[in-house]
Design a protein around this motif. Structure first.
Motif, PDB file in Angstrom:
ATOM      1  N   ILE A 152       0.818  -1.208   0.000  1.00 59.61           N
ATOM      2  CA  ILE A 152       0.000   0.000   0.000  1.00 59.61           C
ATOM      3  C   ILE A 152       0.855   1.262   0.000  1.00 59.61           C
ATOM      4  N   ASP A 153       1.936   1.271   0.776  1.00 65.98           N
ATOM      5  CA  ASP A 153       2.787   2.464   0.829  1.00 65.98           C
ATOM      6  C   ASP A 153       3.338   2.801  -0.546  1.00 65.98           C
ATOM      7  N   ASN A 154       3.837   1.784  -1.249  1.00 69.74           N
ATOM      8  CA  ASN A 154       4.367   2.007  -2.592  1.00 69.74           C
ATOM      9  C   ASN A 154       3.257   2.425  -3.551  1.00 69.74           C
ATOM     10  N   TRP A 155       2.065   1.832  -3.395  1.00 65.64           N
ATOM     11  CA  TRP A 155       0.919   2.178  -4.240  1.00 65.64           C
ATOM     12  C   TRP A 155       0.594   3.668  -4.106  1.00 65.64           C
ATOM     13  N   VAL A 156       0.532   4.134  -2.858  1.00 65.98           N
ATOM     14  CA  VAL A 156       0.196   5.540  -2.615  1.00 65.98           C
ATOM     15  C   VAL A 156       1.288   6.460  -3.143  1.00 65.98           C
ATOM     16  N   GLU A 157       2.547   6.088  -2.897  1.00 65.07           N
ATOM     17  CA  GLU A 157       3.664   6.928  -3.341  1.00 65.07           C
ATOM     18  C   GLU A 157       3.744   7.033  -4.859  1.00 65.07           C
ATOM     19  N   SER A 167      -5.157  -1.475 -20.876  1.00 70.92           N
ATOM     20  CA  SER A 167      -3.733  -1.326 -20.595  1.00 70.92           C
ATOM     21  C   SER A 167      -3.394  -0.033 -19.867  1.00 70.92           C
ATOM     22  N   GLU A 168      -4.386   0.861 -19.683  1.00 67.16           N
ATOM     23  CA  GLU A 168      -4.136   2.072 -18.906  1.00 67.16           C
ATOM     24  C   GLU A 168      -3.857   1.680 -17.453  1.00 67.16           C
ATOM     25  N   ASN A 169      -3.018   2.450 -16.775  1.00 69.54           N
ATOM     26  CA  ASN A 169      -2.733   2.166 -15.378  1.00 69.54           C
ATOM     27  C   ASN A 169      -3.952   2.472 -14.513  1.00 69.54           C
ATOM     28  N   THR A 170      -4.361   1.504 -13.699  1.00 71.02           N
ATOM     29  CA  THR A 170      -5.531   1.723 -12.855  1.00 71.02           C
ATOM     30  C   THR A 170      -5.277   2.797 -11.809  1.00 71.02           C
ATOM     31  N   GLU A 171      -4.005   2.996 -11.392  1.00 71.18           N
ATOM     32  CA  GLU A 171      -3.750   4.016 -10.382  1.00 71.18           C
ATOM     33  C   GLU A 171      -4.051   5.414 -10.905  1.00 71.18           C
ATOM     34  N   ILE A 172      -3.911   5.611 -12.224  1.00 67.22           N
ATOM     35  CA  ILE A 172      -4.241   6.916 -12.794  1.00 67.22           C
ATOM     36  C   ILE A 172      -5.750   7.135 -12.752  1.00 67.22           C
ATOM     37  N   ALA A 173      -6.512   6.099 -13.120  1.00 71.98           N
ATOM     38  CA  ALA A 173      -7.973   6.202 -13.088  1.00 71.98           C
ATOM     39  C   ALA A 173      -8.478   6.437 -11.672  1.00 71.98           C
ATOM     40  N   LEU A 174      -7.935   5.695 -10.715  1.00 77.93           N
ATOM     41  CA  LEU A 174      -8.369   5.874  -9.327  1.00 77.93           C
ATOM     42  C   LEU A 174      -7.946   7.233  -8.788  1.00 77.93           C
ATOM     43  N   SER A 175      -6.735   7.673  -9.135  1.00 79.19           N
ATOM     44  CA  SER A 175      -6.246   8.960  -8.643  1.00 79.19           C
ATOM     45  C   SER A 175      -7.105  10.112  -9.162  1.00 79.19           C
ATOM     46  N   ALA A 176      -7.612   9.962 -10.385  1.00 73.78           N
ATOM     47  CA  ALA A 176      -8.433  11.012 -10.984  1.00 73.78           C
ATOM     48  C   ALA A 176      -9.839  11.051 -10.401  1.00 73.78           C
ATOM     49  N   SER A 177     -10.203  10.044  -9.636  1.00 76.32           N
ATOM     50  CA  SER A 177     -11.592   9.874  -9.196  1.00 76.32           C
ATOM     51  C   SER A 177     -11.935  10.747  -7.993  1.00 76.32           C
ATOM     52  N   ASP A 178     -13.208  11.134  -7.947  1.00 71.83           N
ATOM     53  CA  ASP A 178     -13.774  11.737  -6.747  1.00 71.83           C
ATOM     54  C   ASP A 178     -14.514  10.698  -5.925  1.00 71.83           C
ATOM     55  N   ALA A 198      -8.469   1.847  -3.791  1.00 71.97           N
ATOM     56  CA  ALA A 198      -9.259   3.084  -3.809  1.00 71.97           C
ATOM     57  C   ALA A 198      -9.281   3.727  -2.429  1.00 71.97           C
ATOM     58  N   GLN A 199      -9.468   2.922  -1.399  1.00 71.97           N
ATOM     59  CA  GLN A 199      -9.529   3.475  -0.049  1.00 71.97           C
ATOM     60  C   GLN A 199      -8.169   3.979   0.414  1.00 71.97           C
ATOM     61  N   ALA A 200      -7.092   3.333  -0.049  1.00 71.10           N
ATOM     62  CA  ALA A 200      -5.750   3.803   0.302  1.00 71.10           C
ATOM     63  C   ALA A 200      -5.486   5.202  -0.241  1.00 71.10           C
ATOM     64  N   LEU A 201      -6.172   5.536  -1.346  1.00 70.39           N
ATOM     65  CA  LEU A 201      -6.058   6.880  -1.923  1.00 70.39           C
ATOM     66  C   LEU A 201      -7.142   7.808  -1.389  1.00 70.39           C
ATOM     67  N   TRP A 202      -7.834   7.380  -0.332  1.00 69.30           N
ATOM     68  CA  TRP A 202      -8.860   8.177   0.351  1.00 69.30           C
ATOM     69  C   TRP A 202     -10.030   8.495  -0.579  1.00 69.30           C
TER      70      TRP A 202
END
Length: 300
Positions: free
Chosen positions: A168-173, A263-274, A292-296
């Motif tokens: 999770i730490d690496n995911w968030v970073e 093939s898009e990175n899911t972290e970009i989609a989640l980061s863009a989300s409200d 998703a929850q790790a990114l609040w």
């Protein structure tokens, strides 16, 4: 010298299992300081050979066609075209039918490791325990599986622990800020993004989500500028479901939703989300919810 890692599901398919297999391939490379080649199934738009996170990916087959002869052919093809193989590693056992190609591994005489997923793999699925003993190593994701293998008289020296848990730490970073993620996806920073990332398998109520979103969109389109951000991966396995979903999407205004490639990175989609929304038929805590929850991100 290389490690050949055999598993049918690999990036860019979306899901906790694909994430786990990718992490295992990277771990094998980092831990053993060897080149890792993943032998996996074909995927739409993906080339036969590629590289991701320093792992070489070779795509040969549809997994339901696996048998001893085809596995022998693929292993030899990898050897002839690319690398010298020092170790063969496999992930998971789906059911007892999946060990039908183990003979090809054993006859190859290359040291082999097996990654066992859950205790069900050995206790419930009818796995041949004598065949398990032929592997040189067993990679276990929890202590209960390790205990089971000891019950089957697998030598303790052959059993190694490797956990599937998310870093999770690496995911968030590694995840971009929301504004940067929106910029990468060409989405206005003023847009209210509702993301929906999934595989079709064991999912349900697509029409419920679409109806709910239409209601939300009509109510807030002038104030929140809603956008439904969709991403899925296993479309070729569920053509009728995809067709039905695309039909429903056509009822939405063109600027009210955005469909990402698998093939898009899911972290970009989640980061863009409200807010993150998902509908599952069986899974209680899939990785995508934890991410998703790790990114609040509020999660429905």
């Amino acid at each position: 010298m290389s490690i050949l890692f055999i598993w049918e599901h690999y990036f860019p398919e979306i899901g906790w299992l694909e994430r786990s297999t990718e992490r295992l391939a990277i771990w094998l490379q980092e831990f053993y300081k060897k080149k890792v080649i993943v032998l996996t199934s074909t995927f739409p738009w993906e080339p036969k050979q590629s590289n991701r996170n320093w792992v070489d990916i070779v795509r040969f087959w549809e997994f339901w066609k696996m048998d001893d002869e085809s596995v022998k052919k693929w292993i030899e093809s990898v050897r002839e075209e690319h690398w010298e193989i020092e170790v063969i590693s496999m992930f998971w056992i789906w059911d007892n039918a999946d060990n039908r190609y183990w003979n090809a591994i054993f006859e190859d005489k290359t040291p082999a490791a097996l990654k066992i997923w859950t205790s069900w793999d050995t206790k419930v699925k009818g796995i041949d325990t004598q065949a398990l003993k032929k592997f040189d190593w067993h990679l276990c994701q929890n202590p209960w599986i390790e205990d089971e293998l000891l019950e089957y008289w697998i030598e303790k020296e052959k059993i190694f622990s490797i956990r599937n848990g998310l870093d999770i730490d690496n995911w968030v970073e590694s995840s971009p800020s929301q504004n940067n993620a929106k910029k990468k996806l060409w989405i206005s920073e003023w847009t209210y993004v509702i993301s929906w990332i999934w595989r079709f398998v064991k999912r349900k109520n697509f029409d419920l989500l679409i109806r709910g979103y239409i209601q939300f969109y009509n109510e807030y389109k002038w104030t929140k500028k809603p956008l439904l951000l969709l991403q899925w991966s296993d479309f070729w396995q569920s053509d009728w479901v995809e067709t039905e979903l695309r039909t429903q999407l056509k009822t939405l205004p063109d600027d009210s939703y955005k469909l990402l490639e698998a093939s898009e990175n899911t972290e970009i989609a989640l980061s863009a989300s409200d807010v993150f929304v998902t509908l599952w038929d069986r899974e209680g805590a899939p990785n995508i919810i934890l991410e998703a929850q790790a990114l609040w991100k509020p999660t429905i």
